[in-house]
Design a protein around this motif. Structure first.
Motif, PDB file in Angstrom:
ATOM      1  N   ARG A 262       0.829  -1.202   0.000  1.00 32.34           N
ATOM      2  CA  ARG A 262       0.000   0.000   0.000  1.00 32.34           C
ATOM      3  C   ARG A 262       0.867   1.258   0.000  1.00 32.34           C
ATOM      4  O   ARG A 262       0.583   2.234  -0.709  1.00 32.34           O
ATOM      5  N   TYR A 263       1.953   1.232   0.789  1.00 32.63           N
ATOM      6  CA  TYR A 263       2.850   2.378   0.825  1.00 32.63           C
ATOM      7  C   TYR A 263       3.523   2.579  -0.530  1.00 32.63           C
ATOM      8  O   TYR A 263       3.593   3.706  -1.040  1.00 32.63           O
ATOM      9  N   ALA A 265       2.525   1.598  -3.518  1.00 34.39           N
ATOM     10  CA  ALA A 265       1.544   2.060  -4.500  1.00 34.39           C
ATOM     11  C   ALA A 265       1.282   3.555  -4.342  1.00 34.39           C
ATOM     12  O   ALA A 265       1.166   4.295  -5.332  1.00 34.39           O
ATOM     13  N   GLY A 266       1.204   4.015  -3.101  1.00 34.79           N
ATOM     14  CA  GLY A 266       0.976   5.435  -2.850  1.00 34.79           C
ATOM     15  C   GLY A 266       2.136   6.291  -3.323  1.00 34.79           C
ATOM     16  O   GLY A 266       1.938   7.378  -3.875  1.00 34.79           O
ATOM     17  N   GLN A 267       3.380   5.806  -3.112  1.00 34.91           N
ATOM     18  CA  GLN A 267       4.556   6.539  -3.559  1.00 34.91           C
ATOM     19  C   GLN A 267       4.628   6.614  -5.081  1.00 34.91           C
ATOM     20  O   GLN A 267       5.020   7.634  -5.655  1.00 34.91           O
ATOM     21  N   VAL A 268       4.235   5.523  -5.726  1.00 33.58           N
ATOM     22  CA  VAL A 268       4.210   5.514  -7.190  1.00 33.58           C
ATOM     23  C   VAL A 268       3.185   6.525  -7.704  1.00 33.58           C
ATOM     24  O   VAL A 268       3.448   7.294  -8.641  1.00 33.58           O
ATOM     25  N   GLU A 269       2.029   6.546  -7.074  1.00 37.27           N
ATOM     26  CA  GLU A 269       0.972   7.473  -7.477  1.00 37.27           C
ATOM     27  C   GLU A 269       1.409   8.930  -7.311  1.00 37.27           C
ATOM     28  O   GLU A 269       1.041   9.802  -8.106  1.00 37.27           O
ATOM     29  N   GLN A 270       2.237   9.191  -6.306  1.00 40.54           N
ATOM     30  CA  GLN A 270       2.723  10.551  -6.065  1.00 40.54           C
ATOM     31  C   GLN A 270       3.916  10.914  -6.940  1.00 40.54           C
ATOM     32  O   GLN A 270       4.408  12.039  -6.889  1.00 40.54           O
ATOM     33  N   GLY A 271       4.413   9.963  -7.733  1.00 47.73           N
ATOM     34  CA  GLY A 271       5.576  10.214  -8.572  1.00 47.73           C
ATOM     35  C   GLY A 271       6.871  10.263  -7.799  1.00 47.73           C
ATOM     36  O   GLY A 271       7.849  10.873  -8.247  1.00 47.73           O
ATOM     37  N   ILE A 295       4.057  -5.089  -7.382  1.00 47.52           N
ATOM     38  CA  ILE A 295       4.131  -3.687  -7.811  1.00 47.52           C
ATOM     39  C   ILE A 295       5.550  -3.329  -8.224  1.00 47.52           C
ATOM     40  O   ILE A 295       5.793  -2.753  -9.294  1.00 47.52           O
ATOM     41  N   LEU A 299       7.883  -1.679 -12.090  1.00 41.83           N
ATOM     42  CA  LEU A 299       8.323  -0.288 -12.086  1.00 41.83           C
ATOM     43  C   LEU A 299       9.652  -0.128 -12.815  1.00 41.83           C
ATOM     44  O   LEU A 299      10.445  -1.072 -12.918  1.00 41.83           O
TER      45      LEU A 299
END
Length: 384
Positions: A262-263, A265-271, A295, A299
């Motif tokens: 989850r962490y 995925a969130g970092q990826v979403e934030q670039g 995930i 990447l």
């Protein structure tokens, strides 16, 4: 390099002029990479290094000459077979060093560079180090990838000499900055891409690359320590708050309590994850490592490694296949993690992991240098 910029800015703000010597190109076994710098002040103070000691004295003298003349100089230092102990690199390498006078007059945009470093924003400085017309040597532009105009990169009001030159160099500099690389580029006198005669050094000041360590175990503490030592911004993440504490991981820049997948995925979403990022999965627990590896393996990052025994590796491999991870994606996984150093302790294991990351970055094979021939340092273009 940060200490050089800080010392440079202090002198610049005080109205002083200093000589800045920068490595702009290296050949063979040069000891310092492009971007390494040495500052020579009018009071004789010296900050930094361009060769680890081999030619520092000669560069210091050249810096004093540049301060006296006000004219920049591009100088090559190397070693000859006849006399390895004259002024040169006794390690056998060759370096090109550009020495220039720097002051508020010659570099009015220095504050933009120091502000970017303070804010941990990427920025690049492109300087002409060679040109058929001597008066163009030393001209520079500062390139900020943050778009002030949609679709465009910002730069200072300075110019290398023409719009064509500025546009060509700016475009190439953005590519180097994205990769975190500093390099010398060659163009025609007016920025022609297939020409020659003008050499431009692009000094990239990129934020620290990230190291994400998943699994708050004793091995993670050692990996965080060596990751910080190597210049990474280290994050340790674990879903168990009793283990994921800053007290247990004092060398990490941040300790996060969250499920790893989850962490990430969130970092990826934030670039916040880029091509220089490295990911170390040390949980060796399927409920943690399989979801995060699903995930991570998709990447564009520099390294993905996972800890575990051979049996754990085979089990993890099968679970990832069942989760839909392809053979091509699995090929990016370093598992079991690290190089074969015979490591046993957490600290030794951290060294083996760091060694694998370094080898992949620069294209090394992980063999003993005493048993192989050829250059000790791998060229940047050969890096994986």
């Amino acid at each position: 390099m940060r200490d050089i910029i800080e010392a440079l800015h202090e002198r610049w703000a005080a109205g002083e002029c200093v000589a800045l010597a920068t490595v702009v190109a290296t050949f063979q076994s040069a000891p310092r990479p492009p971007g390494a710098a040495l500052l020579v002040a009018t009071d004789g103070a010296v900050v930094g290094s361009v060769s680890g000691g081999c030619v520092e004295g000669a560069v210091y003298e050249l810096g004093q000459e540049v301060l006296a003349s006000g004219a920049p100089v591009l100088q090559r230092y190397g070693v000859s077979d006849d006399d390895a102990f004259t002024v040169g690199l006794t390690c056998g390498g060759i370096i090109d060093i550009f020495v220039e006078p720097v002051s508020a007059t010659t570099f009015p945009d220095l504050r933009a560079v120091t502000d970017a470093l303070t804010d941990e924003r990427p920025i690049a400085v492109a300087t002409i180090v060679a040109h058929p017309e001597n008066d163009r040597v030393g001209r520079r532009i500062v390139i900020d990838p943050a778009p002030h105009v949609p679709g465009e990169a910002a730069s200072s009001g300075a110019s290398l000499g023409s719009t064509r030159m500025d546009d060509a160099v700016r475009e190439d500099a953005l590519g180097l900055l994205a990769a975190g690389r500093s390099d010398t580029l060659e163009y025609g006198p007016d920025g022609e891409r297939r020409g020659e005669g003008m050499r431009v050094f692009v000094n990239s000041f990129a934020p620290k690359p990230r190291m994400l360590v998943f699994g708050a175990i004793d091995f993670a503490a050692a990996v965080a320590r060596i990751g910080s030592f190597l210049g990474y911004r280290v994050t340790v993440c674990d879903a168990r708050p009793v283990f994921a504490t800053s007290t247990r991981f004092p060398d990490a820049d941040e300790v996060v309590v969250d499920w790893p997948h989850r962490y990430l995925a969130g970092q990826v979403e934030q670039g916040a994850i880029g091509p220089r990022s490295v990911i170390c999965v040390l949980t060796h627990d399927p409920k943690f490592d399989v979801p995060v590896l699903e995930i991570a393996l998709r990447l564009d990052v520099a390294y993905v490694g996972a800890m575990g025994s051979r049996r754990t590796h085979e089990n993890r491999w099968q679970r990832l296949r069942e989760a839909g991870v392809t053979d091509a994606e699995l090929a990016h996984l370093a598992s079991p993690i690290g190089l074969d150093l015979g490591a046993r302790t957490p600290e030794e294991t951290a060294v083996s992991i760091a060694a694998e990351i370094i080898a992949l970055r620069w294209g090394g094979a992980g063999e003993r240098l005493s048993g192989v021939g050829g250059p000790i340092h791998h060229a940047q273009d050969d890096a994986h």
